[in-house]
Design an enzyme around this catalytic site. Structure first.
Site, PDB file in Angstrom:
ATOM      1  N   ASN A  10      -2.388   1.496   0.850  1.00  0.00           N
ATOM      2  CA  ASN A  10      -2.222   2.792   1.494  1.00  0.00           C
ATOM      3  C   ASN A  10      -1.666   3.735   0.433  1.00  0.00           C
ATOM      4  O   ASN A  10      -0.486   3.672   0.115  1.00  0.00           O
ATOM      5  CB  ASN A  10      -1.255   2.641   2.679  1.00  0.00           C
ATOM      6  CG  ASN A  10      -0.917   3.964   3.331  1.00  0.00           C
ATOM      7  OD1 ASN A  10      -1.534   4.986   3.040  1.00  0.00           O
ATOM      8  ND2 ASN A  10       0.078   3.945   4.216  1.00  0.00           N
ATOM      9  N   TRP A  11      -2.561   4.559  -0.102  1.00  0.00           N
ATOM     10  CA  TRP A  11      -2.127   5.463  -1.195  1.00  0.00           C
ATOM     11  C   TRP A  11      -1.267   6.602  -0.692  1.00  0.00           C
ATOM     12  O   TRP A  11      -0.668   7.333  -1.463  1.00  0.00           O
ATOM     13  CB  TRP A  11      -3.354   6.043  -1.919  1.00  0.00           C
ATOM     14  CG  TRP A  11      -4.074   5.090  -2.811  1.00  0.00           C
ATOM     15  CD1 TRP A  11      -3.759   3.780  -3.071  1.00  0.00           C
ATOM     16  CD2 TRP A  11      -5.257   5.373  -3.602  1.00  0.00           C
ATOM     17  NE1 TRP A  11      -4.661   3.239  -3.953  1.00  0.00           N
ATOM     18  CE2 TRP A  11      -5.585   4.189  -4.289  1.00  0.00           C
ATOM     19  CE3 TRP A  11      -6.059   6.498  -3.768  1.00  0.00           C
ATOM     20  CZ2 TRP A  11      -6.693   4.117  -5.149  1.00  0.00           C
ATOM     21  CZ3 TRP A  11      -7.156   6.429  -4.615  1.00  0.00           C
ATOM     22  CH2 TRP A  11      -7.464   5.244  -5.306  1.00  0.00           C
ATOM     23  N   GLU A 101       4.739   7.008   9.572  1.00  0.00           N
ATOM     24  CA  GLU A 101       4.939   8.366   9.041  1.00  0.00           C
ATOM     25  C   GLU A 101       4.194   9.378   9.903  1.00  0.00           C
ATOM     26  O   GLU A 101       4.670  10.500  10.116  1.00  0.00           O
ATOM     27  CB  GLU A 101       4.494   8.424   7.572  1.00  0.00           C
ATOM     28  CG  GLU A 101       5.490   7.675   6.683  1.00  0.00           C
ATOM     29  CD  GLU A 101       4.906   7.045   5.423  1.00  0.00           C
ATOM     30  OE1 GLU A 101       3.787   7.402   5.029  1.00  0.00           O
ATOM     31  OE2 GLU A 101       5.603   6.186   4.838  1.00  0.00           O
ATOM     32  N   SER A 217       7.513  -2.514   1.764  1.00  0.00           N
ATOM     33  CA  SER A 217       8.044  -2.974   0.472  1.00  0.00           C
ATOM     34  C   SER A 217       7.471  -4.324   0.034  1.00  0.00           C
ATOM     35  O   SER A 217       8.174  -5.145  -0.567  1.00  0.00           O
ATOM     36  CB  SER A 217       9.575  -3.010   0.489  1.00  0.00           C
ATOM     37  OG  SER A 217      10.081  -1.715   0.779  1.00  0.00           O
ATOM     38  N   GLY A 238       1.982  -0.049   0.351  1.00  0.00           N
ATOM     39  CA  GLY A 238       2.140   1.353  -0.037  1.00  0.00           C
ATOM     40  C   GLY A 238       2.361   1.473  -1.535  1.00  0.00           C
ATOM     41  O   GLY A 238       1.421   1.440  -2.331  1.00  0.00           O
ATOM     42  N   GLY A 239       3.626   1.578  -1.935  1.00  0.00           N
ATOM     43  CA  GLY A 239       3.977   1.815  -3.338  1.00  0.00           C
ATOM     44  C   GLY A 239       3.240   0.926  -4.331  1.00  0.00           C
ATOM     45  O   GLY A 239       2.700   1.412  -5.338  1.00  0.00           O
TER      46      GLY A 239
HETATM   47  P1  PGA Z   1       5.547   0.487   1.102  1.00  0.00           P
HETATM   48  O1  PGA Z   1       4.674   1.204   2.252  1.00  0.00           O
HETATM   49  O2  PGA Z   1       4.773  -0.708   0.651  1.00  0.00           O
HETATM   50  O3  PGA Z   1       5.675   1.529   0.031  1.00  0.00           O
HETATM   51  O4  PGA Z   1       6.852   0.133   1.736  1.00  0.00           O
HETATM   52  C1  PGA Z   1       3.963   0.453   3.189  1.00  0.00           C
HETATM   53  C2  PGA Z   1       3.256   1.384   4.145  1.00  0.00           C
HETATM   54  O5  PGA Z   1       3.847   2.389   4.540  1.00  0.00           O
HETATM   55  O6  PGA Z   1       2.088   1.160   4.537  1.00  0.00           O
END
Ligand code: PGA
Length: 256
Positions: A10-11, A101, A217, A238-239
């Protein structure tokens, strides 16, 4: 019993067009060389990247493309929104729905999300449907209720045949982008609960075939232990999906 393993990136709202194309090219090359299992690899990018990266992926690559949101209406005077059919026309095959989000900052509620799921499935997009509790909901021990309601109101209205195209993603809000990962035991406990809810609402066979991703994370270090849990079928990243090496190393956890 086999069910589809998936590692999805997920960019979020990162990368300009050129940066996105270049990161995606790296991911495709590495995935084609190094990802040797049956796991699915998906990149969910901002709308501006989708057509370009879907073309790069082509029909031969093992990397699929997804969006991060759609609007539920078919078309019309909805300035700034993107419909399911528009998303599908870029070459995308997945769409993230109900990310925390979007629930928090854009006030998406269960009712809207259920309509978005209908629109996605109608146009042949597979929803990656996100659920998860906030820190306060975890600390007050309400997380099973919260997740049960998100499932019930957001996605369990679907008929059996549609639900089989849905990927679920458990993302504890307190673990997203914070560096705080749920422990493998905490994540497994919720994943088992989710699978049980699917079994009671649909049936055991559908529950056994539902892919449930963990997100929050997730990185190359913690992914092996998380993905070894019996009810965790991959991750929503995500990250770490913004670094080709890290993202592919996470996908490779399922190489055999
Ligand atoms: P993260 O985000 O890996 O940066 O915690 C995950 C996500 O929101 O899909």
């Amino acid at each position: 019993m086999t069910r589809k393993k998936i590692v999805a990136g997920n960019w979020k709202m990162n990368l300009d067009y050129q940066q996105g194309i270049s990161l995606f090219s790296e991911i495709v090359n590495m995935a084609n060389d190094e990802v040797i299992g049956n796991q699915g690899v998906v990149v969910c990018a901002p709308f501006i990247h989708l057509h370009g990266i879907a073309q790069l992926a082509g029909s031969m690559s093992r990397v699929n493309v997804g969006g991060q949101n759609i609007y539920f209406q078919e078309s019309g005077a909805y300035t700034g929104e993107i419909s399911a059919s528009q998303l599908k026309s870029t070459g995308a095959t997945y769409v993230i729905l109900g990310h925390s989000e979007r629930r928090a900052y854009f006030h998406e509620d269960d009712d809207q999300l259920s309509k978005k799921a209908d629109a996605a499935l109608k146009h042949g997009l597979k929803p990656i449907f996100c659920i998860g509790e906030t820190q306060e909901e975890r600390e007050s021990d309400r997380f099973f209720d919260v997740i049960g309601t998100q499932l019930e109101k957001g996605i369990f209205h679907l008929a059996d045949s549609d639900f089989s195209d849905v990927v679920l993603a458990y993302e504890p809000v307190w673990a997203i982008g914070t560096g705080l990962t749920a422990t493998p035991e905490q994540a497994q406990e919720v994943h088992a609960f989710i699978r049980n809810e699917v079994a009671s609402h649909y049936n055991q066979d559908i529950a056994d075939h539902t892919t449930i991703l963990y997100g929050g994370s997730c990185n190359p270090k913690n992914a092996p232990e998380l993905f070894a849990q019996p009810d965790i079928d991959g991750g929503l990243i995500g990250g770490a999906s913004l670094k080709s090496r890290d993202f592919i190393d996470i996908a490779k956890v399922f190489n055999r």
